[in-house]
Enzyme design. Structure first.
Site, PDB file in Angstrom:
ATOM      1  N   TRP A  28       0.800  -1.225   0.000  1.00 24.05           N
ATOM      2  CA  TRP A  28       0.000   0.000   0.000  1.00 24.05           C
ATOM      3  C   TRP A  28       0.836   1.280   0.000  1.00 24.05           C
ATOM      4  O   TRP A  28       0.323   2.368  -0.182  1.00 24.05           O
ATOM      5  CB  TRP A  28      -0.992   0.013   1.171  1.00 24.05           C
ATOM      6  N   ASP A  29       2.144   1.199   0.163  1.00 21.91           N
ATOM      7  CA  ASP A  29       2.944   2.424   0.201  1.00 21.91           C
ATOM      8  C   ASP A  29       4.367   2.165  -0.279  1.00 21.91           C
ATOM      9  O   ASP A  29       5.326   2.673   0.301  1.00 21.91           O
ATOM     10  CB  ASP A  29       2.965   2.999   1.624  1.00 21.91           C
ATOM     11  N   LEU A  30       4.520   1.401  -1.355  1.00 23.02           N
ATOM     12  CA  LEU A  30       5.867   1.028  -1.789  1.00 23.02           C
ATOM     13  C   LEU A  30       6.414   2.067  -2.772  1.00 23.02           C
ATOM     14  O   LEU A  30       6.413   1.875  -3.982  1.00 23.02           O
ATOM     15  CB  LEU A  30       5.888  -0.369  -2.408  1.00 23.02           C
TER      16      LEU A  30
END
Length: 305
Positions: free
Chosen positions: A204-206
């Site tokens: 979700w936040d790479l």
């Protein structure tokens, strides 16, 4: 409370973390900052750690470099226990160090974690060749999203439904007709794919600063916000971080290919992500980001090619 506070002798809570916690987490963030000195001391003692350097931080956590009693380097990560952090330990256990930092210890109640240490001085964002950096993210995402999502973790089906429910009221707060048109199209794209929200475990936040060089593997992901859903929803951070207008479609095509995704579906989930980012801005009273709208416009055209 002073602008900077001691966690242990010689260590301070960074001013930026104090400000971000007060702004984003409200009373929970203030309580977290107030409790950090005690929390750091408790887990350093409990896990028999030695602090070896100054604290590091993101928007949501304080990270202390430490060594374990056997001399192994690690990091102690402390954060507010909330919906974003409560399942990090579970996700890290499931991934078991495959493409991502390894969990060594965790206190489930506070979500305080002892983690394998990577090289924070060498983030992927420092790689000059942005295409090579995007390829690294593509390979990591392909590995991470190959894992089925566990029960109990936030699901994209629920998040998507909430976004669509929020959209009409949010559009009323957008004066620019072009922006309203783009956000409406993003909502339409989300409606098309929401009936098949996916079942993979997402980071979700790479983005590029959430990948560090390491010894065990060349690159390891850090700081997941676990979510269960379609891997197409995980593409956007590699498009809007280190943003280059002329590279957006190349990055999107490479990531879609590496993840084995249908391009049309992946484009719609990327539009959904642009919508999510824009809804957050509207909720916070911030102006819409031109970059998000531009990526959305590119995806709207690209998905049918």
């Amino acid at each position: 409370m002073t602008e900077k506070q001691q966690t242990r002798p010689g260590f301070e809570i960074p001013t930026e973390l104090i400000a971000s916690q007060h702004r984003a987490k409200g009373e929970a963030g203030r309580a977290f900052i107030e409790d950090l000195p005690r929390l750091a001391a408790e887990y350093v003692d409990r896990w028999e750690l030695t602090v070896t350097g100054p604290p590091m931080h993101g928007m949501a956590s304080l990270v202390l470099p430490v060594t374990r009693v056997d001399g192994t380097p690690a990091v102690l990560k402390m954060q507010v226990a909330d919906e974003d952090s409560v399942h990090q330990g579970l996700a890290l256990r499931i991934w078991d160090g495959q493409g991502i930092i390894r969990l060594l210890e965790i206190d489930e109640k506070t979500t305080t974690q002892l983690l394998e240490r990577a090289d924070e001085s060498r983030p992927l964002s420092a790689v000059e060749d942005s295409r090579a950096a995007v390829a690294v993210i593509g390979d990591l995402l392909a590995r991470l999203t190959a894992v089925p999502g566990p029960d109990g973790v936030q699901h994209l089906a629920d998040i998507g439904a909430a976004m669509l429910a929020e959209l009409p009221g949010a559009l009323d707060r957008v004066p620019d007709p072009t922006a309203r048109r783009v956000l409406t199209a993003c909502g339409d794209a989300l409606r098309e794919v929401l009936p098949q929200p996916g079942d993979r475990l997402l980071h979700w936040d790479l983005h590029f600063d959430n990948v560090l060089a390491a010894d065990r593997e060349p690159w390891l992901a850090i700081d997941p916000n676990p979510l269960v859903g379609d891997p197409g929803f995980d593409i956007m951070p590699a498009l809007d971080n280190r943003y280059e207008d002329g590279e957006v479609l190349w990055r999107f095509d490479l990531l879609s290919e590496r993840l084995g995704l249908d391009r049309g579906s992946a484009a719609r989930w990327t539009l959904a992500r642009a919508l999510q980012n824009s809804l957050w801005d509207i909720e916070d009273g911030e102006p819409l980001q031109d970059m998000q709208l531009r990526i959305a416009e590119l995806m709207l055209r690209h998905r049918t090619r």
